[in-house]
Design an enzyme around this catalytic site. Structure first.
Site, mmCIF file in Angstrom:
data_model
loop_
_atom_site.group_PDB
_atom_site.id
_atom_site.type_symbol
_atom_site.label_atom_id
_atom_site.label_comp_id
_atom_site.label_asym_id
_atom_site.label_seq_id
_atom_site.Cartn_x
_atom_site.Cartn_y
_atom_site.Cartn_z
ATOM 1 C CE LYS A 119 -3.069 -2.345 -0.380
ATOM 2 N NZ LYS A 119 -3.554 -2.296 -1.675
ATOM 3 C CD GLU A 134 -7.249 3.421 0.545
ATOM 4 O OE1 GLU A 134 -6.241 2.737 0.801
ATOM 5 O OE2 GLU A 134 -7.604 3.692 -0.622
ATOM 6 C CB SER A 147 -0.895 0.016 1.233
ATOM 7 O OG SER A 147 -1.626 1.225 1.255
ATOM 8 C CG HIS A 203 -4.647 -0.884 4.028
ATOM 9 N ND1 HIS A 203 -4.902 -0.355 2.774
ATOM 10 C CD2 HIS A 203 -3.879 0.030 4.671
ATOM 11 C CE1 HIS A 203 -4.317 0.822 2.672
ATOM 12 N NE2 HIS A 203 -3.683 1.070 3.809
ATOM 13 C CG ASN A 204 -7.053 -1.460 -0.333
ATOM 14 O OD1 ASN A 204 -6.035 -1.305 0.337
ATOM 15 N ND2 ASN A 204 -7.027 -1.480 -1.651
HETATM 16 P P1 NBP Z 1 -1.431 -1.890 -13.650
HETATM 17 O O1 NBP Z 1 -2.336 -2.510 -12.634
HETATM 18 O O2 NBP Z 1 -1.950 -0.768 -14.459
HETATM 19 O O3 NBP Z 1 -0.919 -3.059 -14.611
HETATM 20 C C1 NBP Z 1 -0.088 -2.788 -15.708
HETATM 21 C C2 NBP Z 1 1.018 -3.790 -15.778
HETATM 22 O O4 NBP Z 1 0.487 -5.116 -15.934
HETATM 23 C C3 NBP Z 1 1.888 -3.528 -16.995
HETATM 24 O O5 NBP Z 1 3.225 -3.787 -16.643
HETATM 25 C C4 NBP Z 1 1.358 -4.540 -17.994
HETATM 26 O O6 NBP Z 1 2.280 -4.892 -19.002
HETATM 27 C C5 NBP Z 1 1.104 -5.702 -17.080
HETATM 28 N N1 NBP Z 1 0.295 -6.766 -17.692
HETATM 29 C C6 NBP Z 1 -1.009 -6.788 -18.070
HETATM 30 BR BR1 NBP Z 1 -2.148 -5.383 -17.949
HETATM 31 N N2 NBP Z 1 -1.392 -7.956 -18.605
HETATM 32 C C7 NBP Z 1 -0.293 -8.718 -18.577
HETATM 33 C C8 NBP Z 1 -0.046 -10.052 -18.979
HETATM 34 N N3 NBP Z 1 -1.016 -10.805 -19.477
HETATM 35 N N4 NBP Z 1 1.204 -10.535 -18.813
HETATM 36 C C9 NBP Z 1 2.178 -9.780 -18.276
HETATM 37 N N5 NBP Z 1 2.001 -8.507 -17.876
HETATM 38 C C10 NBP Z 1 0.778 -7.980 -18.014
HETATM 39 O O7 NBP Z 1 -0.064 -1.436 -12.942
HETATM 40 P P2 NBP Z 1 0.156 -0.612 -11.585
HETATM 41 O O8 NBP Z 1 -0.819 0.509 -11.441
HETATM 42 O O9 NBP Z 1 1.608 -0.334 -11.544
HETATM 43 O O10 NBP Z 1 -0.195 -1.676 -10.442
HETATM 44 C C11 NBP Z 1 0.471 -2.919 -10.328
HETATM 45 C C12 NBP Z 1 -0.217 -3.721 -9.239
HETATM 46 O O11 NBP Z 1 -0.102 -3.009 -7.998
HETATM 47 C C13 NBP Z 1 -1.707 -3.920 -9.479
HETATM 48 O O12 NBP Z 1 -2.106 -5.173 -8.992
HETATM 49 C C14 NBP Z 1 -2.341 -2.834 -8.657
HETATM 50 O O13 NBP Z 1 -3.670 -3.134 -8.277
HETATM 51 C C15 NBP Z 1 -1.412 -2.783 -7.464
HETATM 52 N N6 NBP Z 1 -1.399 -1.515 -6.750
HETATM 53 C C16 NBP Z 1 -1.463 -0.347 -7.405
HETATM 54 C C17 NBP Z 1 -1.433 0.850 -6.701
HETATM 55 C C18 NBP Z 1 -1.466 2.162 -7.415
HETATM 56 O O14 NBP Z 1 -1.496 3.188 -6.731
HETATM 57 N N7 NBP Z 1 -1.427 2.179 -8.742
HETATM 58 C C19 NBP Z 1 -1.337 0.835 -5.314
HETATM 59 C C20 NBP Z 1 -1.240 -0.383 -4.665
HETATM 60 C C21 NBP Z 1 -1.279 -1.554 -5.386
HETATM 61 P P3 NBP Z 1 2.303 -4.112 -20.421
HETATM 62 O O15 NBP Z 1 3.104 -2.892 -20.214
HETATM 63 O O16 NBP Z 1 2.947 -5.075 -21.336
HETATM 64 O O17 NBP Z 1 0.867 -3.820 -20.780
#
Ligand code: NBP
Length: 472
Positions: free
Chosen positions: A183, A190, A129, A186-187
């Site tokens: 987690k 939140e 988080s 936590h959400n």
């Molecule tokens: P995203 O949740 O937007 O996911 C994008 C990533 O997933 C890219 O690297 C994409 O690769 C990859 N991906 C997908 Br879509 N399909 C795929 C597949 N079939 N095989 C391999 N890679 C694949 O990214 P994020 O916002 O950085 O979040 C990452 C994780 O962390 C998520 O689970 C999210 O819920 C969690 N999270 C996010 C936050 C936040 O604030 N954003 C906070 C806490 C937790 P590509 O570039 O090739 O499309």
């Protein structure tokens, strides 16, 4: 072996890219991989100093890691996690460790743990988080799964986590899906915290008719007291942000249709599935649905009656604002009590032994709900690790007693003024239900026996003995 990398990050969108940089900033040698090359290229350009080893294929990436391999997946929750695992599996060896750092639903983590253990791969579901800023500078990290892997990944995860008073906001949570479950809770908390603050805003704006400057200074003041925390801090800042495209506050130009990604909903479902009352968390989710339905509300404005009773005039609003602070604090205690009750339900349901005090500590930094108040929760569980409900702790009983008159007056004032405050009102109902000597459940039992012969217990007979009456 020296040219091998010690840690692998797969998935280089905002979270993965920043987590990889965080690891590198702490001196770890990090290999990175992303399905498409664009994000890898962008990361290398953004952080040339990190010395990442960047690889185009799963085979090259896995092959570049020292054994046992430690790979954290930072990809979209769901099918992407399974796709990554399937892509890496042919190149992994028994003992290697895969961590899923995304927001995966805990039943998926349980399944992956079991499937991968059959292949000799150690799997961890790691709740993270703090958003992108936390990922870069120190998130709160909640790891669960195959415990034999913990000593091997702890030096990495505890180093990159947020640190509060010299203690990392990362500690072992429990088996299988425990990390992702915590987690998720936590959400859920939140969601409740955000809804409670939003209801306070609605009361100040629509009930007391205060202007933005006045509301902003109230949030700022509250952030110096018992309500101090990250969400209160950013709320106060929101009231200082001018609209870059015109006059006035940006907040006033934002459509009042909140979004959600589903983790709050999962918490509500988990509450229903484990028969755990968590009305404040559920109300927060429902209220997002209702508020997001802008069209329905637009029709409601024209169709529904409901002029509220006027609240005190602005000049006399200080007492109402003090009551609101009491209500917000007391409702927050109720929301956290519900969240921790959900953790207790998981301990019962899944036999995951959880350390509640330690969980409170690792939410003190890095994450969205970080707040001073978590120290008090930790202290409560130090006093009694088996505490039945947070409300029963001596400190919180004192706080609730002190704030109860304001909590009641504020809830009543909101109802009279016609300001929707479901989370605050629901929290008060939760509190009163937890202290009801005789609930109205006897009437429910009578009705059930009347129409369905569902039988009832009697107060003057031992528990478990049931009766049926001829109601006609
Ligand atoms: P995203 O949740 O937007 O996911 C994008 C990533 O997933 C890219 O690297 C994409 O690769 C990859 N991906 C997908 Br879509 N399909 C795929 C597949 N079939 N095989 C391999 N890679 C694949 O990214 P994020 O916002 O950085 O979040 C990452 C994780 O962390 C998520 O689970 C999210 O819920 C969690 N999270 C996010 C936050 C936040 O604030 N954003 C906070 C806490 C937790 P590509 O570039 O090739 O499309």
């Amino acid at each position: 072996m020296n040219d091998l990398y010690e840690f692998g990050v797969a998935g280089l969108a905002v979270m993965g890219g920043n987590l990889a940089r965080n690891l590198a900033n702490h001196g770890f040698r990090v290999a990175v991989w992303n399905r498409g090359w664009e994000k890898t290229e962008a990361l290398l350009a953004r952080a040339p100093e990190a010395g990442f080893g960047a690889f185009r294929t799963p085979q090259e990436f896995v092959g570049a890691l020292a054994r046992p391999r430690k790979i954290i997946l930072m990809v979209q929750a769901g099918a992407a996690v399974d796709a990554c695992i399937a892509g890496f599996l042919p190149y992994l060896e028994p003992g290697d460790i895969i961590m899923d750092g995304g927001n995966s639903h805990y039943p998926d983590t349980v399944r992956r743990c079991r499937e991968l253990s059959e292949r000799g791969i150690r799997f961890l579901g790691v709740g993270i988080s703090g958003g992108e800023e936390g990922a870069l500078n120190g998130p709160s990290i909640m790891p669960g799964g195959d415990e034999s892997a913990w000593p091997e990944v702890a030096p990495y995860l505890q180093t990159i986590a947020a640190q509060v008073d010299g203690v990392p906001c990362c500690d072992w949570i429990g088996p299988e899906g425990a990390g992702h479950y915590v987690k998720m809770v936590h959400n859920g908390i939140e969601y409740a915290d955000m809804e409670l603050i939003a209801e306070a805003y609605a009361f100040l704006r629509d009930g007391l008719k205060l202007d933005n400057r006045e509301i902003g200074s109230i949030f700022e003041r509250w952030n110096g007291g018992v309500l101090a925390g990250y969400l209160m801090e950013i709320t106060a800042k929101i009231f200082r942000k001018a609209d870059p495209e015109g006059e006035g506050l940006l907040l006033d130009r934002i459509l009042d249709a909140p979004g959600q990604k589903g983790t709050g909903r999962w918490t509500g479902v988990a509450a229903l599935e484990t028969a755990t009352p968590a009305p404040t968390i559920a109300d927060a989710v429902f209220q997002r649905f209702l508020n997001a339905d802008v069209e329905l509300r637009r029709r409601g404005v024209d169709l529904l009656p409901g002029e509220g009773v006027a609240l005190p005039r602005k000049e006399e609003s200080a007492a109402a604002v003090a009551d609101l602070e009491s209500a917000l604090y007391a409702a927050k205690i109720c929301a956290y009590a519900q969240g921790f009750a959900l953790l207790k339900a998981a301990e019962r349901e899944f036999r995951w032994p959880l350390n509640y005090g330690s969980i409170a500590l690792l939410w003190r930094g890095g994450c969205i709900i970080r707040a001073r108040f978590l120290n008090d929760i930790n202290a409560a569980y130090q006093r009694d690790p088996e505490l039945e409900n947070l409300l029963f702790d001596e400190f919180f009983r004192g706080e609730l007693a002190a704030n109860l008159p304001g909590f009641r007056r504020c809830t009543a004032a909101g109802a009279l003024a016609g300001v929707a405050m479901p989370a605050i009102a629901g929290a008060l109902a939760y509190f009163d239900s937890c202290r009801a000597r005789r609930s109205a459940g006897n009437l429910i039992q009578a009705q059930r026996d009347f129409f369905g012969a569902h039988r009832f217990e009697r107060v003057d007979r031992p528990r478990g003995e049931t009766f049926h009456a001829d109601w006609m």
